[in-house]
Write an enzyme that holds these catalytic residues in place. Structure first.
Site, PDB file in Angstrom:
ATOM      1  N   GLY A 471       0.773  -1.232   0.000  1.00 41.87           N
ATOM      2  CA  GLY A 471       0.000   0.000   0.000  1.00 41.87           C
ATOM      3  C   GLY A 471       0.805   1.281   0.000  1.00 41.87           C
ATOM      4  NE  ARG A 591      16.929  12.064  -3.941  1.00 43.96           N
ATOM      5  CZ  ARG A 591      17.608  11.454  -4.906  1.00 43.96           C
ATOM      6  NH1 ARG A 591      18.366  10.409  -4.635  1.00 43.96           N
ATOM      7  NH2 ARG A 591      17.525  11.915  -6.125  1.00 43.96           N
ATOM      8  CG  ASN A 594       5.517  10.174  -5.005  1.00 41.53           C
ATOM      9  OD1 ASN A 594       4.815  11.064  -4.532  1.00 41.53           O
ATOM     10  ND2 ASN A 594       5.167   9.496  -6.089  1.00 41.53           N
ATOM     11  N   PRO A 595       6.672  12.925  -2.594  1.00 39.64           N
ATOM     12  CG  PRO A 595       7.158  15.182  -2.870  1.00 39.64           C
ATOM     13  CD  PRO A 595       7.246  13.859  -3.562  1.00 39.64           C
ATOM     14  CD  GLN A 601       3.749   4.416   3.891  1.00 41.66           C
ATOM     15  OE1 GLN A 601       2.620   3.973   4.089  1.00 41.66           O
ATOM     16  NE2 GLN A 601       4.815   3.764   4.283  1.00 41.66           N
ATOM     17  N   GLY A 665      13.437   5.796   5.096  1.00 43.63           N
ATOM     18  CA  GLY A 665      12.274   4.958   5.410  1.00 43.63           C
ATOM     19  C   GLY A 665      11.263   5.694   6.260  1.00 43.63           C
ATOM     20  N   GLY A 667       7.496   4.253   6.577  1.00 36.91           N
ATOM     21  CA  GLY A 667       6.233   3.574   6.885  1.00 36.91           C
ATOM     22  C   GLY A 667       6.004   3.340   8.362  1.00 36.91           C
ATOM     23  CD  GLU A 668       7.419  -0.694  10.224  1.00 36.21           C
ATOM     24  OE1 GLU A 668       6.409  -0.579  10.927  1.00 36.21           O
ATOM     25  OE2 GLU A 668       7.739  -1.755   9.660  1.00 36.21           O
TER      26      GLU A 668
END
Ligand SMILES: Cc1cc2nc3c(=O)[nH]c(=O)nc-3n(C[C@H](O)[C@H](O)[C@H](O)COP(=O)(O)OP(=O)(O)OC[C@H]3O[C@@H](n4cnc5c(N)ncnc54)[C@H](O)[C@@H]3O)c2cc1C
Ligand code: SF4
Lengths: 706, 325
Positions: A471, A591, A594-595, A601, A665, A667-668
């Protein structure tokens, strides 16, 4: 060379396929001649199966097989453990003996020609038990804490005990202290898509269309369970309808689908029911944590003690990074962390978004807020006074750390200066308004990965890797990396993932996909580009390349993402309802590829954090270990009306050390920090410190002392 | 799921005949199909009544009349309902989810089954599902259960929101059965569990709910529904209150109050109502009156908080009547 594709807010390349239904999920890969399997789950919480009355059910219409420990084939269960399986213990062996280890454990599987026949037969199957009373409360009188085996070594990744200085003494001597216990309920992941597997054998070769966040591990695990060479197993999973960690491990239903398919000699489809999603597919373990903070009168931390206990099963020691962040988030000479497990008669827990960190940071960041009140300091100011120059737990510099910049940006966007610190001092009409803040952190991991890229004579390219996209937008972000590296437009790149026969990728979890998979794709595309530069372009140019973290950088630096989360809530002072009104998160994640995806996210993680703070809780009946609210109407998660305005901002951050892409990273970390910010806002609004999650109406309403 | 048959009927007479012969009526199916999938209910023959002409919403003199097959969403959105009996609209909007409200009928809503989790698990002890098997909720998880009207045999709350509003507003219902037609207060539809919790309502075999009628009164417009719950939508009430006041010249002439989430049936609170008559509507008056609300309440191991939550919920609901939505 097409530059500037990385960093563009492109819409999802797979968005159209998803909203038109063209995207195929595991359960969509129906096979000719397929039969259906339905699991029969134990209705006792501990004991033994005394009998399985399969004779009557075998005669029911369409029934092809009833498999239980009485007749199921004995499987090889060869040794296999990956980094996502608990290091200590042995996975559940399904239908191999009569023992029932927890409520909901599979005790039989019924296979029939249609799904209706299989469901009917499964409901009709009478299983009798010799039941015992399970222990399911990790804070109850029968709970016994153990030292996790894999944490015993001082250099363990998740050490059971870690210390610098003398934290207990410093605490005793501290002029100002906080010493409290925080209790976070068990949660289940509850993604939209249920776990599903279609298994099909052709001789000794097995194909699984199966919901998985790591298809190469599912391949290896099923091969080990069935005693097959890994090449004989192919796992396919191009799309995932949300997972949050529940599809990291290969759970018993995958084995059962394969077992059933081999037994009946035709493809078999097995989809878990929503209720079964509470049984055998992991959960965020309940944790009970003590945090003690000592500080000088001017707000310098002199002691941090963090003792955390998490639940696990009797057969595996599930560990997560419960106390890790405490060792480096703030500057403090005396820090002691302790991590223990309580084995219970339940299934093994599993990583759930922000695993470990989300729970550990909750306790630490609530305690920091409590300390700020004792010191009469602004909570951001307290953190600023304890901002470390280096990772004092590892004695290394950070590769990059923008926590204070996150606080600055977040405070400005949120309007923190409007907050009056006194509890119950802010109102909107009748409502009590609370503003809370908390830090967030999550490691910037990087795992080895390999990708294949192919430049075709027509000027398009194909890129393949056995990664997953549950996702976050992996399809899109990886296409951007490939397009930019190859110098092609995004439309000219076809990116494929989710097949175990593609080059291997690490699990889609732990916020390392962008770093690991992205770096491998970049490496493969560079190899292709260099080959293409040599001349002939009339036949496909293919290259396979791997990437891993530069070991020297890994040894030199401590690498983490950081963030600051701001939340405003409203509490109805009469009836105690708590509603989040807005949330602002500011993150330093290296970095931003994709904003648009990054923002999505973050807001998704915030929703998860709102659930953790105010709603999510799997309730077990102490008498038989049954999850009582295993139902979407009863296991509360935020619905649209609970989701206010959510904003994510990113501070400019360049990290040349983490990986070639400079990404850390996201997501978490997006879920970490939300729950403590909400709990701190609850205190600000109502003057009531609630140290249990989820915080419910009764917690703010009752006259329990602060 | 077990096999069953389903037939459509197009006349009320045919529906009554079918129901009298033991067949089960189905309207929106949001309760019934759900429970059939769990095998909690196992009717072998269903009769689909959706084609019957019973979904009209109309005004009869000043009474609001709602057909039993009218959908929750349609009733809630109906301008006459919002104008004449806003309490009904508000209680419906607070119930279930948009998808469910589009399917669910008013008749089905009144006859929905309890949300006690043990009722829904066929392997748990439950006197309501399986008489004399025991009540797993008593020694188990019962935070959502009732504190009023319970017995040693069952402690489940009646889950409907709109039923609370209907009981507060003295609504009546018209039913038709093999022996003809009768009309009675909605309040009398619901039975207390006593020692027969499997018997939930007072309909006679073969009887069909045709419509409910809500009489207009001076309190009708000054009426609010407050539903207290942990999330903002799609959750049953922890506690709810349907309150209505008739205030003239600054004094309460009439008061209506029923509460949900706390009783084994929608719970009318006549003592609280009586305590308000002749008083000036303000917070202290409401607080004094609400004190009696928990008299006789019997909390369970997990729901003491309802004793604390009920009075302020009542107070707020009455206050809200003066802050028209
Ligand atoms: C997840 C979930 C959440 C919900 N949340 C709420 C909530 O917050 N508040 C709330 O009030 N409700 C809630 N509901 C309940 C919902 O409102 C009811 O399921 C619905 O109103 C039932 O109507 P139906 O037409 O679907 O009934 P059906 O399922 O068709 O029938 C229910 C019962 O009524 C009988 N019946 C139906 N019509 C008639 C008639 N005309 N005469 C005689 N008998 C009849 C049927 O035989 C059956 O026994 C929720 C339901 C679900 C599944
Ligand atoms: S409270 Fe009622 S419905 Fe629930 S288990 Fe007990 S008897 Fe059954």
């Amino acid at each position: 060379m097409t530059t500037g594709i990385i960093g563009q807010p492109l819409p999802r390349v797979d968005g159209r396929a998803k909203v038109t239904g063209a995207a195929r999920y595991a359960a969509d890969f129906n096979q000719p001649g397929q039969a259906y399997a339905v699991i029969v789950s134990a209705t006792v919480g501990l004991g033994r199966v005394a009998g399985v009355d399969s004779a009557a059910v075998e005669k029911m219409p369409g029934v092809l097989a009833v498999l239980s420990h009485l007749n199921a084939p004995r499987l090889a269960y060869g040794p296999h453990k990956s980094y996502i399986d608990p290091a200590t213990g042995e996975r559940l062996h399904v239908l191999q003996d009569e023992r029932v280890r927890f409520h909901g454990q599979p005790v039989a599987v019924v296979v029939a020609t249609t799904i209706a026949q299989a469901e009917r037969a499964a409901a009709a199957l009478r299983v009798s038990y010799n039941a015992e009373r399970p222990v399911v409360d990790c804070a109850g009188p029968e709970a016994r804490a153990i030292v996790p085996e894999a944490g015993r070594q001082p250099d363990a990744r998740l050490p059971a005990d870690k210390a610098r200085g003398d934290a207990d003494r410093a605490l005793a001597e501290a002029p100002v202290k906080v010493d409290e216990t925080y209790d976070i309920a068990r949660e289940n992941h509850n993604p939209m898509e249920p776990h599903a597997t279609i298994a099909s054998w052709s001789g000794d070769r097995l194909t699984l269309w199966s919901k998985s966040q790591v298809v190469v591990n599912e391949q290896a695990e099923i091969a080990a369970i069935f005693g097959l060479p890994p090449e004989s197993v192919t796992v396919i999973c191009p799309f995932i309808g949300g997972a949050f960690g529940t599809s990291l491990r290969t759970w018993p239903h995958v084995t059962l689908a394969a077992m059933a398919a081999r037994h009946v000699g035709r493809p078999v489809k097995l989809v878990l029911t929503r209720k079964q999603m509470f049984f055998t597919t992991g959960h965020r373990p309940r944790t009970v944590q003590r945090i003690a903070l000592g500080a000088t009168a001017d707000g310098k931390l002199t002691s941090v003690v963090h003792e955390g206990t998490g639940e696990t099963s009797r057969y595996e020691e599930f560990m997560e990074a419960l106390t890790s962040v405490t060792t480096f988030l703030y500057s403090c000479p005396n820090v002691r962390t302790r991590y223990r497990l309580v084995p219970l008669d339940t299934g093994t827990p599993n990583h759930m978004r922000g695993p470990g960190e989300a729970s550990g940071v909750f306790a630490l960041e609530c305690a920091m807020d409590e300390l700020a009140y004792k010191l009469r300091l602004d909570p951001i100011d307290l953190r600023r006074r304890n901002e470390p120059a280096t990772d004092q737990g590892e004695n290394k510099p950070f590769s990059s750390r923008s926590l204070m910049k996150c606080y600055d940006l977040g405070a400005e966007r949120f309007g923190w200066s409007r907050r009056t610190p006194e509890p119950r001092s802010m109102r909107d009409g009748r409502l009590l308004i609370g503003m809370g803040v908390a830090s967030a952190s999550y490691p910037a991991f990087h795992a080895p990965a390999t990708a294949r890229a192919r430049l075709l004579p027509d000027g398009t390219a194909e890129v393949e890797i056995a990664a997953s996209d549950m996702g976050p937008g992996t399809y899109t972000s990886m296409t951007q990396v490939a397009a930019e590296t190859l110098g092609l437009s995004v439309e000219r790149v076809r990116f494929s993932l989710g097949r175990s026969d593609y080059p291997p990728a690490p699990s889609h979890g732990g916020s390392w996909t962008m770093a690991s998979v992205g770096s491998a794709i970049r490496a493969a595309c560079i190899a292709v580009r260099e080959e293409a530069a040599k001349g002939r372009k009339d036949r496909p140019i293919e290259a396979t390349a791997s990437s891993q973290r530069d070991p020297e950088a890994a040894a030199r630096f401590s690498m983490h993402s950081f963030g600051a989360v701001f939340v405003e809530i409203a509490i109805d002072p009469d009836v105690g309802t708590i509603r989040v009104r807005r949330a602002v998160g500011a993150y330093g994640i290296g970095r931003v590829v994709n904003p648009r995806l990054a923002s999505s996210q973050c807001t998704g993680g915030m929703v998860g954090g709102i659930g953790m703070a105010l709603m999510e809780r799997t309730v077990l009946d102490a008498r038989d270990g049954r999850p009582v609210n295993a139902h979407m109407a009863d296991y509360l998660m935020p619905v649209n009306l609970d989701i206010p305005q959510l904003e994510a901002h990113f501070v400019a951050e360049t990290d040349p050390h983490v990986n070639a892409l400079g990404v850390k990273g996201l997501g978490e970390i997006a879920l970490v920090g939300i729950a403590p910010a909400i709990a701190n806002a609850v205190f600000h609004a109502a003057g009531k410190r609630v140290r249990t999650l989820p915080i419910r109406i009764e917690d703010v309403l009752t006259r329990r002392s602060v | 799921m077990f096999p069953f048959t389903i037939e459509k009927v197009t006349s009320v007479e045919a529906a009554i005949a079918a129901a009298s012969s033991g067949r089960r009526l189905i309207a929106g199916g949001t309760t019934l199909i759900d429970l059939m999938r769990e095998e909690v209910e196992q009717p072998q023959q269903l009769v689909d009544i959706n084609a019957l002409p019973m979904s009209e919403i109309r005004i009869d003199r000043s009474d609001l009349v709602i057909g039993a097959l009218a959908r929750m969403a349609d009733v809630a959105a109906h301008p006459d309902v919002q104008r004449l009996q806003p309490l009904i609209a508000e209680s419906l909007i607070e119930g279930a989810s948009p998808q469910l409200r589009n399917m669910a009928s008013i008749g089905g809503n009144l006859l929905q089954r309890v949300r006690c989790p043990y009722f829904r698990m066929v392997d748990a002890a439950c006197n309501k599902r399986n008489p004399r098997s025991g009540c797993a909720a008593l020694g188990g998880l019962n935070a959502g259960h009732a504190i009023l009207g319970t017995s040693d045999h069952c402690v489940a709350t009646h889950p409907s929101d709109v039923a609370v509003a209907l009981v507060a507003l003295d609504a009546t219902m018209r039913v038709k059965g093999p022996k003809g037609e009768r009309t009675f207060p909605v309040e009398e539809l619901f039975r207390l569990p006593g020692d027969t919790p499997h018997l939930e309502h007072t309909l006679l075999p073969g009887e069909l709910i045709v419509e409910v009628r809500i009489p207009w009164g001076p309190h009708s417009r000054r009426a609010r529904y407050l539903k207290v719950r942990d999330r903002a939508s799609y959750e049953f009430a922890l506690v709810s209150a349907a309150a209505a006041l008739d205030v003239a010249e600054g004094v309460i002439r009439g008061a209506r109050l029923a509460v949900g989430g706390v009783g084994t049936r929608p719970w009318r609170m006549r003592a609280v109502e009586a305590a308000l008559i002749g008083k000036v509507p303000d917070r202290r008056v409401f607080q004094a009156a609400a004190r009696s609300a928990v008299e006789g309440a019997r909390p369970l191991s997990g729901n003491h908080y309802k004793l604390e939550l009920l009075p302020p919920t009542i107070v707020r609901a009455f206050e809200m009547t003066g802050e028209i939505a």
